[in-house]
Structures are given as C-alpha cells and as structure tokens.
Design a protein around this motif. Sequence first.
Motif, short mmCIF file in Angstrom:
data_model
loop_
_atom_site.label_atom_id
_atom_site.label_comp_id
_atom_site.label_asym_id
_atom_site.label_seq_id
_atom_site.Cartn_x
_atom_site.Cartn_y
_atom_site.Cartn_z
N LEU A 88 0.82 -1.21 0.00
CA LEU A 88 0.00 0.00 0.00
C LEU A 88 0.86 1.26 0.00
O LEU A 88 0.59 2.21 -0.74
CB LEU A 88 -0.93 -0.01 1.21
CG LEU A 88 -1.83 1.20 1.40
CD1 LEU A 88 -2.74 1.39 0.20
CD2 LEU A 88 -2.66 1.02 2.67
N VAL A 89 1.92 1.28 0.80
CA VAL A 89 2.80 2.45 0.86
C VAL A 89 3.50 2.66 -0.47
O VAL A 89 3.60 3.79 -0.97
CB VAL A 89 3.81 2.32 2.02
CG1 VAL A 89 4.89 3.39 1.95
CG2 VAL A 89 3.10 2.38 3.36
N ARG A 90 4.00 1.58 -1.07
CA ARG A 90 4.66 1.70 -2.38
C ARG A 90 3.70 2.22 -3.44
O ARG A 90 4.03 3.10 -4.24
CB ARG A 90 5.28 0.37 -2.79
CG ARG A 90 6.54 0.01 -2.00
CD ARG A 90 7.26 -1.20 -2.56
NE ARG A 90 6.51 -2.43 -2.41
CZ ARG A 90 6.56 -3.21 -1.35
NH1 ARG A 90 7.34 -2.90 -0.34
NH2 ARG A 90 5.86 -4.31 -1.28
N PHE A 91 2.47 1.69 -3.44
CA PHE A 91 1.44 2.14 -4.39
C PHE A 91 1.12 3.61 -4.17
O PHE A 91 1.07 4.40 -5.12
CB PHE A 91 0.18 1.28 -4.25
CG PHE A 91 -0.96 1.77 -5.08
CD1 PHE A 91 -1.05 1.43 -6.42
CD2 PHE A 91 -1.96 2.57 -4.53
CE1 PHE A 91 -2.12 1.88 -7.20
CE2 PHE A 91 -3.02 3.02 -5.30
CZ PHE A 91 -3.09 2.68 -6.63
N ALA A 92 0.89 4.00 -2.92
CA ALA A 92 0.53 5.38 -2.60
C ALA A 92 1.65 6.34 -3.01
O ALA A 92 1.39 7.44 -3.51
CB ALA A 92 0.22 5.52 -1.11
N HIS A 93 2.89 5.91 -2.82
CA HIS A 93 4.05 6.72 -3.23
C HIS A 93 4.02 6.96 -4.75
O HIS A 93 4.19 8.10 -5.21
CB HIS A 93 5.34 6.01 -2.82
CG HIS A 93 6.58 6.61 -3.39
ND1 HIS A 93 7.06 7.83 -3.00
CD2 HIS A 93 7.43 6.14 -4.34
CE1 HIS A 93 8.16 8.10 -3.70
NE2 HIS A 93 8.40 7.09 -4.50
N ARG A 94 3.79 5.92 -5.51
CA ARG A 94 3.74 6.06 -6.97
C ARG A 94 2.56 6.92 -7.42
O ARG A 94 2.69 7.74 -8.32
CB ARG A 94 3.68 4.68 -7.63
CG ARG A 94 4.98 3.92 -7.53
CD ARG A 94 4.91 2.59 -8.27
NE ARG A 94 6.07 1.80 -7.97
CZ ARG A 94 6.08 0.78 -7.12
NH1 ARG A 94 4.98 0.39 -6.52
NH2 ARG A 94 7.19 0.11 -6.88
N MET A 95 1.42 6.74 -6.79
CA MET A 95 0.24 7.52 -7.16
C MET A 95 0.42 8.99 -6.79
O MET A 95 0.02 9.88 -7.54
CB MET A 95 -1.02 6.96 -6.49
CG MET A 95 -1.44 5.59 -7.00
SD MET A 95 -1.79 5.57 -8.78
CE MET A 95 -0.30 4.78 -9.40
N ALA A 96 1.04 9.26 -5.65
CA ALA A 96 1.29 10.64 -5.25
C ALA A 96 2.23 11.32 -6.25
O ALA A 96 2.00 12.46 -6.67
CB ALA A 96 1.89 10.69 -3.85
#
Length: 167
Positions: A88-96
């Motif tokens: 989730l953190v990796r995904f959120a980082h990419r989306m941000a």
Amino acid sequence: MSKETEKQRWQRNFADLLQELRVAQTGVQILFAFLLTLPFSNGFTQTSEFQRDVYVVALLAAAAATAMIISPVAFHRALFRQGRKPELVRFAHRMATGGLAFMLIAMVSAVLLITDFVLDRPIAFVLSAVTGLWFLTFWMFLPFARRSWGDDDIDDDDDDPETLTRG
C-alpha cells in the motif's frame, strides 16, 4: 526510547503519505472545480480553438491528478486488514508522484489558458514556462538537491518507500 518495528515504520510512512496527499488533494480539487465551471461562464464563448484545446488538457490533467491522488484511499479499502501495508505504501508513493505530475500539467495549462486569454500569446507562453519552472523548482529540483546536503535527519531515509523496498 525504543526503536520502532518494521510494521510501525510502514504504518508511519502510510500516515505521512496520507497527510501529504490531503494537502495535494485540496489544491487539485480547487483547480478542478474552477475548470469545471469555466465553460459555463459568459466569456468562455470568446475563446479560440487553441484556448479550448489548452482547457481540455488542463481539465483532463486535473481529473487524472484527482484520480491518482485519491486512489490510495480506494486501494486501502481493498487491502484493509490484509497485512499488506508495504504494498500500500509503495502504491501510494507512486500515485502521489504521478498525481503531482498531472497536477503540474494542469496548473501550467490553466496558467496558459488564462494568460493567453488576457495577454499576447508569446507572453502567455513565457509566463507559463516560468510557472512550470517555479513548480519544478519547489516540487523537484530543491527536494532532490536536498537529498545530497547531508545526513541531518537520519530518520528521513526510512520514509522513502523505494529505500524501504531495497533494504
């Protein structure tokens, strides 16, 4: 003081990312709302074909930024209580990161649209380029330059999702 566990670090990273996204979300939502109302204003009928094209780019970029910046919430709902915080953190980082890129495009396009409407086109291009460089300075150049300034705050190294995946 006890050292945080890996699980606590992932939780802190996610909370930090969500706080950052709240700030970005407000900005992109205000821009998006402005762009949604623009075609219904009286002066919009006086726009050129170029200005309408720039408007569409700004609108679609703002929509894309909104989708990407809000997407970690939907992702969190789908993965809730599955113990997949690192993913989730990796995904959120990419989306941000992607959301900020689209927000930059939306902002510069909106500046181009407005300045082209009220000023001569060459001046509008210059002002839009300066706006883009201004955003890039504060969103990219300074933060990445700061990475090489030293090890002032050793905990910041643990906040980068890309570093966490390598470590």
